[in-house]
Motif scaffolding. Structure first.
Motif, PDB file in Angstrom:
ATOM      1  N   ASN A 133       4.378   1.288 -18.728  1.00 40.95           N
ATOM      2  CA  ASN A 133       4.206   0.066 -17.945  1.00 40.95           C
ATOM      3  C   ASN A 133       3.138   0.278 -16.888  1.00 40.95           C
ATOM      4  OD1 ASN A 133       6.527  -1.241 -19.194  1.00 40.95           O
ATOM      5  ND2 ASN A 133       7.746   0.201 -18.013  1.00 40.95           N
ATOM      6  N   VAL A 134       2.225  -0.669 -16.803  1.00 41.67           N
ATOM      7  CA  VAL A 134       1.179  -0.621 -15.785  1.00 41.67           C
ATOM      8  C   VAL A 134       1.292  -1.895 -14.952  1.00 41.67           C
ATOM      9  CG1 VAL A 134      -1.295  -0.494 -15.331  1.00 41.67           C
ATOM     10  CG2 VAL A 134      -0.330   0.696 -17.313  1.00 41.67           C
ATOM     11  N   TYR A 135       1.409  -1.712 -13.654  1.00 45.47           N
ATOM     12  CA  TYR A 135       1.519  -2.833 -12.722  1.00 45.47           C
ATOM     13  C   TYR A 135       0.273  -2.843 -11.843  1.00 45.47           C
ATOM     14  CZ  TYR A 135       6.360  -2.556 -14.226  1.00 45.47           C
ATOM     15  OH  TYR A 135       7.506  -2.514 -14.985  1.00 45.47           O
ATOM     16  N   VAL A 136      -0.416  -3.977 -11.853  1.00 40.03           N
ATOM     17  CA  VAL A 136      -1.701  -4.080 -11.146  1.00 40.03           C
ATOM     18  C   VAL A 136      -1.602  -5.170 -10.087  1.00 40.03           C
ATOM     19  CG1 VAL A 136      -4.179  -4.470 -11.410  1.00 40.03           C
ATOM     20  CG2 VAL A 136      -2.890  -3.428 -13.285  1.00 40.03           C
ATOM     21  N   SER A 137      -2.162  -4.882  -8.906  1.00 40.15           N
ATOM     22  CA  SER A 137      -2.209  -5.870  -7.839  1.00 40.15           C
ATOM     23  C   SER A 137      -3.518  -5.731  -7.071  1.00 40.15           C
ATOM     24  CB  SER A 137      -1.037  -5.682  -6.881  1.00 40.15           C
ATOM     25  OG  SER A 137      -1.144  -6.594  -5.795  1.00 40.15           O
ATOM     26  N   VAL A 138      -4.017  -6.860  -6.608  1.00 35.39           N
ATOM     27  CA  VAL A 138      -5.199  -6.861  -5.745  1.00 35.39           C
ATOM     28  C   VAL A 138      -4.814  -7.336  -4.340  1.00 35.39           C
ATOM     29  CG1 VAL A 138      -6.860  -7.143  -7.624  1.00 35.39           C
ATOM     30  CG2 VAL A 138      -5.894  -9.173  -6.541  1.00 35.39           C
ATOM     31  N   ASN A 139      -3.538  -7.371  -4.068  1.00 32.92           N
ATOM     32  CA  ASN A 139      -3.021  -7.753  -2.756  1.00 32.92           C
ATOM     33  C   ASN A 139      -3.556  -6.772  -1.701  1.00 32.92           C
ATOM     34  OD1 ASN A 139      -1.236  -7.597  -0.437  1.00 32.92           O
ATOM     35  ND2 ASN A 139       0.154  -8.939  -1.551  1.00 32.92           N
ATOM     36  N   PRO A 140      -4.269  -7.253  -0.676  1.00 28.98           N
ATOM     37  CA  PRO A 140      -4.876  -6.356   0.319  1.00 28.98           C
ATOM     38  C   PRO A 140      -3.860  -5.458   1.039  1.00 28.98           C
ATOM     39  CG  PRO A 140      -5.710  -8.592   0.592  1.00 28.98           C
ATOM     40  CD  PRO A 140      -4.607  -8.653  -0.410  1.00 28.98           C
ATOM     41  N   GLU A 141      -2.680  -5.980   1.336  1.00 28.43           N
ATOM     42  CA  GLU A 141      -1.653  -5.160   1.990  1.00 28.43           C
ATOM     43  C   GLU A 141      -1.206  -4.023   1.069  1.00 28.43           C
ATOM     44  OE1 GLU A 141       2.948  -5.439   3.500  1.00 28.43           O
ATOM     45  OE2 GLU A 141       1.779  -7.287   3.473  1.00 28.43           O
ATOM     46  N   PHE A 142      -1.030  -4.328  -0.213  1.00 28.87           N
ATOM     47  CA  PHE A 142      -0.632  -3.306  -1.182  1.00 28.87           C
ATOM     48  C   PHE A 142      -1.738  -2.260  -1.344  1.00 28.87           C
ATOM     49  CE2 PHE A 142       0.065  -1.923  -5.704  1.00 28.87           C
ATOM     50  CZ  PHE A 142       1.257  -1.254  -5.483  1.00 28.87           C
ATOM     51  N   VAL A 143      -2.990  -2.714  -1.339  1.00 24.03           N
ATOM     52  CA  VAL A 143      -4.120  -1.782  -1.444  1.00 24.03           C
ATOM     53  C   VAL A 143      -4.099  -0.805  -0.262  1.00 24.03           C
ATOM     54  CG1 VAL A 143      -6.646  -1.601  -1.362  1.00 24.03           C
ATOM     55  CG2 VAL A 143      -5.564  -3.341  -2.807  1.00 24.03           C
ATOM     56  N   ASP A 144      -3.893  -1.323   0.943  1.00 25.15           N
ATOM     57  CA  ASP A 144      -3.843  -0.462   2.134  1.00 25.15           C
ATOM     58  C   ASP A 144      -2.692   0.535   2.056  1.00 25.15           C
ATOM     59  OD1 ASP A 144      -6.028  -1.717   3.213  1.00 25.15           O
ATOM     60  OD2 ASP A 144      -4.870  -3.040   4.539  1.00 25.15           O
ATOM     61  N   ARG A 145      -1.527   0.056   1.661  1.00 24.80           N
ATOM     62  CA  ARG A 145      -0.360   0.946   1.561  1.00 24.80           C
ATOM     63  C   ARG A 145      -0.576   2.023   0.499  1.00 24.80           C
ATOM     64  NH1 ARG A 145       5.105  -0.812   3.521  1.00 24.80           N
ATOM     65  NH2 ARG A 145       4.693  -2.526   4.925  1.00 24.80           N
ATOM     66  N   MET A 146      -1.112   1.623  -0.632  1.00 30.91           N
ATOM     67  CA  MET A 146      -1.352   2.596  -1.714  1.00 30.91           C
ATOM     68  C   MET A 146      -2.357   3.656  -1.286  1.00 30.91           C
ATOM     69  SD  MET A 146       0.376   2.180  -4.618  1.00 30.91           S
ATOM     70  CE  MET A 146      -0.637   2.547  -6.034  1.00 30.91           C
ATOM     71  N   GLU A 147      -3.380   3.251  -0.549  1.00 30.14           N
ATOM     72  CA  GLU A 147      -4.337   4.243  -0.039  1.00 30.14           C
ATOM     73  C   GLU A 147      -3.635   5.212   0.901  1.00 30.14           C
ATOM     74  OE1 GLU A 147      -7.572   2.067   1.726  1.00 30.14           O
ATOM     75  OE2 GLU A 147      -8.342   1.417  -0.216  1.00 30.14           O
ATOM     76  N   GLY A 148      -2.735   4.699   1.732  1.00 27.94           N
ATOM     77  CA  GLY A 148      -1.962   5.554   2.630  1.00 27.94           C
ATOM     78  C   GLY A 148      -1.061   6.513   1.868  1.00 27.94           C
ATOM     79  N   TYR A 149      -0.358   6.006   0.848  1.00 25.79           N
ATOM     80  CA  TYR A 149       0.513   6.869   0.035  1.00 25.79           C
ATOM     81  C   TYR A 149      -0.302   7.942  -0.679  1.00 25.79           C
ATOM     82  CZ  TYR A 149       3.927   3.052   0.557  1.00 25.79           C
ATOM     83  OH  TYR A 149       4.773   2.099   1.059  1.00 25.79           O
TER      84      TYR A 149
END
Length: 178
Positions: A133-149
């Motif tokens: 399963n691949v889950y894709v999002s372009v949500n800016p908040e999610f992008v910021d959190r993922m970069e942090g993780y």
């Protein structure tokens, strides 16, 4: 008039006693029974997880094991950023799931089309054949959190420390499996 009063009082007392009579002490004796309905969790895939209530398994976790597995997928990131539609991305993998936070090329409001989502998913699966399963999002908040993780994991911070927060974010953003 007295009869109505006795009748109403009797009915109220019956309802109160019936309601209170069904209360069991779930905190003691019932925890000894591992097949108790409160100690069972069926996740969306139909897998049977025991002892959810006792804390052995967190039903809100993204994966279905006790050990959190959260890894940065650098190869998938490289494949995805090679696409002309994607400017940058972060990819985290848990068991057989991949979560992609992508920043698309172009100015203005950038929508994630099904075509671009499929291209991204294909690149992830190309880099790791075990991903289902691949889950894709372009949500800016999610992008910021993922970069942090991603940075936290690369810096060697314990995965267990961020896993529950990551799981909560993912379940909020992707409430149903596809």
């Amino acid at each position: 008039m007295k009869i109505k009063g006795f009748l109403v009082t009797g009915l109220v007392m019956t309802m109160v006693m019936t309601g209170c009579g069904n209360v069991d002490d779930y905190g003691t004796a019932r925890n000894d029974n591992p097949d108790d309905a409160l100690n069972v969790n069926y996740d969306n895939m139909g897998r049977y997880n025991r002892n959810v209530r006792n804390g052995d398994i967190n039903p809100r976790r993204v994966n279905d094991t006790n050990e959190p597995r959260l890894e940065v997928a650098d190869e998938a990131t490289k494949h995805i950023t090679d696409l002309k539609e994607v400017e940058s991305c972060s990819v985290l993998v848990t068991n057989r799931n991949a979560y992609v936070a992508a920043v698309l090329e172009g100015k203005g409001k950038k929508e994630l089309t099904k075509d671009v989502e499929k291209k991204i998913a294909d690149q992830v699966r190309k880099s790791d054949g075990s991903i289902r399963n691949v889950y894709v999002s372009v949500n800016p908040e999610f992008v910021d959190r993922m970069e942090g993780y991603t940075n936290d994991i690369r810096d060697g911070r314990p995965v267990a420390g961020i896993f529950d927060e990551f799981t909560e974010v993912v379940q909020r953003l992707f409430p149903t499996s596809r």
